[in-house]
Write a protein that holds these residues in place. Structure first.
Motif, PDB file in Angstrom:
ATOM      1  N   ILE A   1       3.395  -2.287   3.594  1.00 51.64           N
ATOM      2  CA  ILE A   1       3.583  -0.876   3.237  1.00 51.64           C
ATOM      3  C   ILE A   1       4.636  -0.733   2.142  1.00 51.64           C
ATOM      4  CG2 ILE A   1       4.345   1.397   4.062  1.00 51.64           C
ATOM      5  CD1 ILE A   1       3.450   0.561   6.862  1.00 51.64           C
TER       6      ILE A   1
ATOM      7  N   THR B   1      -1.113   3.975   7.236  1.00 52.33           N
ATOM      8  CA  THR B   1      -0.939   2.745   6.460  1.00 52.33           C
ATOM      9  C   THR B   1      -0.562   1.588   7.374  1.00 52.33           C
ATOM     10  OG1 THR B   1      -0.059   4.222   4.746  1.00 52.33           O
ATOM     11  CG2 THR B   1       0.073   1.865   4.327  1.00 52.33           C
TER      12      THR B   1
ATOM     13  N   SER C   1       2.347   7.352   6.798  1.00 56.39           N
ATOM     14  CA  SER C   1       2.893   6.034   7.109  1.00 56.39           C
ATOM     15  C   SER C   1       2.190   5.394   8.301  1.00 56.39           C
ATOM     16  CB  SER C   1       4.403   6.129   7.359  1.00 56.39           C
ATOM     17  OG  SER C   1       4.708   7.015   8.418  1.00 56.39           O
TER      18      SER C   1
ATOM     19  N   LEU D   1      -5.177   7.582   1.409  1.00 57.92           N
ATOM     20  CA  LEU D   1      -3.981   7.059   2.078  1.00 57.92           C
ATOM     21  C   LEU D   1      -2.826   8.033   1.866  1.00 57.92           C
ATOM     22  CD1 LEU D   1      -3.382   4.455   3.695  1.00 57.92           C
ATOM     23  CD2 LEU D   1      -2.398   3.501   1.608  1.00 57.92           C
TER      24      LEU D   1
ATOM     25  N   LEU E   1       0.840  -1.185   0.000  1.00 56.61           N
ATOM     26  CA  LEU E   1       0.000   0.000   0.000  1.00 56.61           C
ATOM     27  C   LEU E   1       0.878   1.239   0.000  1.00 56.61           C
ATOM     28  CD1 LEU E   1      -2.587  -1.020   2.752  1.00 56.61           C
ATOM     29  CD2 LEU E   1      -2.493  -1.726   0.354  1.00 56.61           C
ATOM     30  N   GLU E   2       0.603   2.160  -0.919  1.00 55.19           N
ATOM     31  CA  GLU E   2       1.458   3.333  -1.056  1.00 55.19           C
ATOM     32  C   GLU E   2       0.726   4.610  -0.662  1.00 55.19           C
ATOM     33  OE1 GLU E   2       4.477   5.484  -4.213  1.00 55.19           O
ATOM     34  OE2 GLU E   2       3.006   4.056  -4.967  1.00 55.19           O
ATOM     35  N   PRO E   3       1.087   5.191   0.486  1.00 53.92           N
ATOM     36  CA  PRO E   3       0.573   6.520   0.806  1.00 53.92           C
ATOM     37  C   PRO E   3       1.234   7.556  -0.088  1.00 53.92           C
ATOM     38  CG  PRO E   3       2.102   5.786   2.509  1.00 53.92           C
ATOM     39  CD  PRO E   3       1.946   4.643   1.555  1.00 53.92           C
TER      40      PRO E   3
ATOM     41  N   CYS F   1      -2.554  -1.968   7.723  1.00 51.88           N
ATOM     42  CA  CYS F   1      -1.887  -3.255   7.526  1.00 51.88           C
ATOM     43  C   CYS F   1      -2.053  -4.152   8.750  1.00 51.88           C
ATOM     44  CB  CYS F   1      -0.412  -3.047   7.216  1.00 51.88           C
ATOM     45  SG  CYS F   1      -0.085  -2.388   5.568  1.00 51.88           S
TER      46      CYS F   1
END
Length: 307
Positions: free
Chosen positions: A218, A204, A201, A198, A187-189, A208
């Motif tokens: 992440i 996220t 960090s 998002l 998952l990329e903020p 997770c």
């Protein structure tokens, strides 16, 4: 000797000494970088297609071979899903032959402004899950182990807790698809727009933990997080157990390391000290064009890798 003459002569001697030391240090640095040319880097940096097209040509397979000759041992290709099945296989076969790894590609329609997982709409979830299933087949062909997911925009008509729960539920179903194949969605903020759900960090990390799957981790893009929150090493350390993938780009400008304000040599030294063996995606542009820019790119990574 007069005191004034003594001070003058002393200043000249000190200046000459400092210049000599500086030149010696510079010469040592140049020699170190030159000797490293073509050798694998300490960390596994992954270029994209086009970064070396002036030297290697437009054919991606030729460019991958050239990247390997330069010392790179992974690639990234966000647009892999848009390539033909035959090309995906050829890329995967070449990477295996060269002993290189495939970094991330982006899950097709894996959450965006048009179908945000935060909204909790079944149609949007279905689109996301189809992208996950398609990604499994793509990953098999190119030997990918990580895929990028961005949950999409805020659904501002819903309370934040409801949106977060919707995202978690959608990602749990995606993780169920990836787990049997050993694939991790990262998952990329992002910092591109404040409309993105998002962005941070710690947010996220919380998601997770709630998804609770080895297939949901992440992607820490230091460029985006330098813009959103800064304090990179501290925040990575806080979220370390959930970070599976790193991307970089200097800020401002989103060009190669050494062109902005981030001390990437220290960041990479810290990653190395943590025992990080994953990919470091070169998710950025280049400060110069043509072969000059390609040489500057390699020189920059050799410099920040010389910790």
């Amino acid at each position: 000797m007069k005191r004034s003459d003594f001070l003058k002569n002393s200043s000249l001697l000190v200046g000459a000494s400092l210049m000599t030391n500086s030149l010696t240090a510079s010469e040592k640095t140049s020699a170190t970088l030159e000797s490293a040319a073509g050798q694998p880097f300490k960390l596994d940096y992954a270029p994209h297609q086009g970064m070396f097209s002036s030297s290697a040509g437009k054919n991606f397979l030729d460019e991958i071979k050239y990247m390997h000759d330069l010392g790179f041992r992974s690639i990234e290709d966000n647009g892999m899903p848009g390539r033909s099945v035959d090309e995906q296989k050829k890329i995967g076969d070449l990477l295996a032959q060269l002993g290189m790894r495939m970094g991330v590609f982006v899950v097709p329609k894996g959450g965006n402004g048009a179908n945000s997982l935060a909204a909790g709409k079944q149609d949007f979830v279905d689109i996301f899950l189809k992208g996950c299933r398609d990604s499994v087949e793509i990953a098999k062909r190119c030997h990918a182990k990580w895929v990028t997911v961005v949950p999409g925009d805020y659904a501002r008509n819903l309370p934040i807790g409801i949106q977060t729960a919707n995202v978690i539920e959608g990602l749990r179903r995606g993780a169920e698809i990836f787990e049997p194949h050993g694939i991790t969605m990262v998952l990329e903020p992002l910092s591109d727009t404040p409309d993105l759900f998002l962005r941070f960090s710690d947010q996220t990390y919380e998601i997770c933990k709630a998804v609770n799957s080895p297939s949901c981790k992440i992607l820490f893009d230091a460029y985006h997080q330098q813009k959103n929150e800064g304090n990179l090493i501290h925040n990575m350390n806080l979220c370390w157990s959930e970070i599976a993938y790193i991307q970089v780009g200097d800020n401002p400008g989103r060009k190669e390391p050494t062109t902005g304000e981030v001390n990437y040599k220290n960041v990479f030294k810290w990653l190395h000290s943590k025992g990080y063996k994953g990919v470091v995606g070169m998710e950025h542009g280049m400060s110069k064009s043509g072969k000059e820019g390609e040489n500057a790119l390699v020189q920059a990574y050799r410099e920040v890798d010389s910790f």
